[in-house]
Design a protein around this motif. Structure first.
Motif, short mmCIF file in Angstrom:
data_model
loop_
_atom_site.label_atom_id
_atom_site.label_comp_id
_atom_site.label_asym_id
_atom_site.label_seq_id
_atom_site.Cartn_x
_atom_site.Cartn_y
_atom_site.Cartn_z
N ALA A 1 42.21 47.77 38.69
CA ALA A 1 41.46 48.26 39.85
C ALA A 1 41.50 47.24 40.99
CB ALA A 1 40.02 48.55 39.47
N LEU A 2 41.42 45.95 40.68
CA LEU A 2 41.48 44.93 41.71
C LEU A 2 42.87 44.86 42.36
CD1 LEU A 2 39.41 42.05 40.07
CD2 LEU A 2 38.77 43.47 42.03
N ILE A 3 43.90 45.03 41.57
CA ILE A 3 45.27 45.03 42.10
C ILE A 3 45.49 46.22 43.03
CG2 ILE A 3 47.71 45.30 41.48
CD1 ILE A 3 47.11 43.59 38.99
N ILE A 4 45.02 47.40 42.62
CA ILE A 4 45.16 48.60 43.45
C ILE A 4 44.38 48.43 44.75
CG2 ILE A 4 44.54 51.05 43.60
CD1 ILE A 4 45.28 51.25 40.61
N ALA A 5 43.17 47.88 44.68
CA ALA A 5 42.36 47.67 45.88
C ALA A 5 43.04 46.69 46.84
CB ALA A 5 40.97 47.16 45.50
N ALA A 6 43.64 45.65 46.31
CA ALA A 6 44.34 44.68 47.16
C ALA A 6 45.55 45.32 47.83
CB ALA A 6 44.77 43.47 46.33
N LEU A 7 46.32 46.12 47.11
CA LEU A 7 47.48 46.78 47.70
C LEU A 7 47.06 47.77 48.79
CD1 LEU A 7 49.68 47.39 44.51
CD2 LEU A 7 50.08 45.76 46.37
#
Length: 188
Positions: free
Chosen positions: A35-41
């Motif tokens: 979820a953190l990776i998707i939010a950063a992208l």
């Protein structure tokens, strides 16, 4: 417990144990990282889109303004007005009280053609938009200019072609109108 029960308990514990996945606030750690990776992208993508949209908008505005003759003026010395800047220009006209001579523009006839029932308070010859179309900015409303300066309020503004009032478009006077709307004016 009977001796048989005692033997079963250690046998169950000695069997293969499933590895336990850690969690943060009840959410499994791998899901949290994903979820953190998707939010950063998504954040990077939105920031890039915002930068591109504001950069292209500033280039469009800068293309119609000749910097040699002053900010907001074209090469002929006319104020460049767009939908985004019409409110600022009307506020400036109300504050300064500038009235430009009409020369060959018949404001009264144009007002009648456009169906403007209010009196024209201020008018200025302007350059409209990126196409550098010469026109007239008519500021009109039910109050006089001094009351508007003192109290502020909502005032009407119309940008028309110089052919307005000449009868050039008798069949459709709306062809002479470049923009019409309301502008909020602050008091002094």
């Amino acid at each position: 417990m009977t001796p048989r029960d005692v033997r079963r308990v250690p046998a169950r514990r000695a069997g293969t144990r499933k590895p336990r996945i850690r969690s943060v606030l009840g959410i499994p750690l791998p899901m949290m990282i994903l979820a953190l990776i998707i939010a950063a992208l998504l954040g990077v993508q939105l920031a890039t889109a915002l930068e591109q949209s504001t950069t292209s908008a500033s280039h469009m505005t800068g293309a119609s303004v000749d910097s040699g003759s002053g900010t907001g003026k074209n090469s002929a010395g006319l104020t460049v007005v767009t939908e985004a800047s019409v409110g600022t220009e009307v506020q400036r006209l109300v504050d300064t009280g500038t009235i430009q001579p009409m020369t060959s523009f018949d404001a009264a006839q144009c007002q009648q053609e456009q169906g403007i029932a209010e009196s024209i308070l201020i008018m200025e010859e302007v350059s409209w938009g990126g196409e550098d179309t010469t026109g007239w900015l008519l500021v009109h409303g039910p109050v006089d200019r001094e009351t508007l300066r003192a109290n502020g309020g909502i005032i009407s503004a119309t940008v028309v072609l110089p052919t307005c009032g000449t009868g050039a478009h008798d069949e459709d006077p709306g062809q002479d109108r470049l923009w019409a709307g309301h502008v909020m004016i602050g008091s002094l």
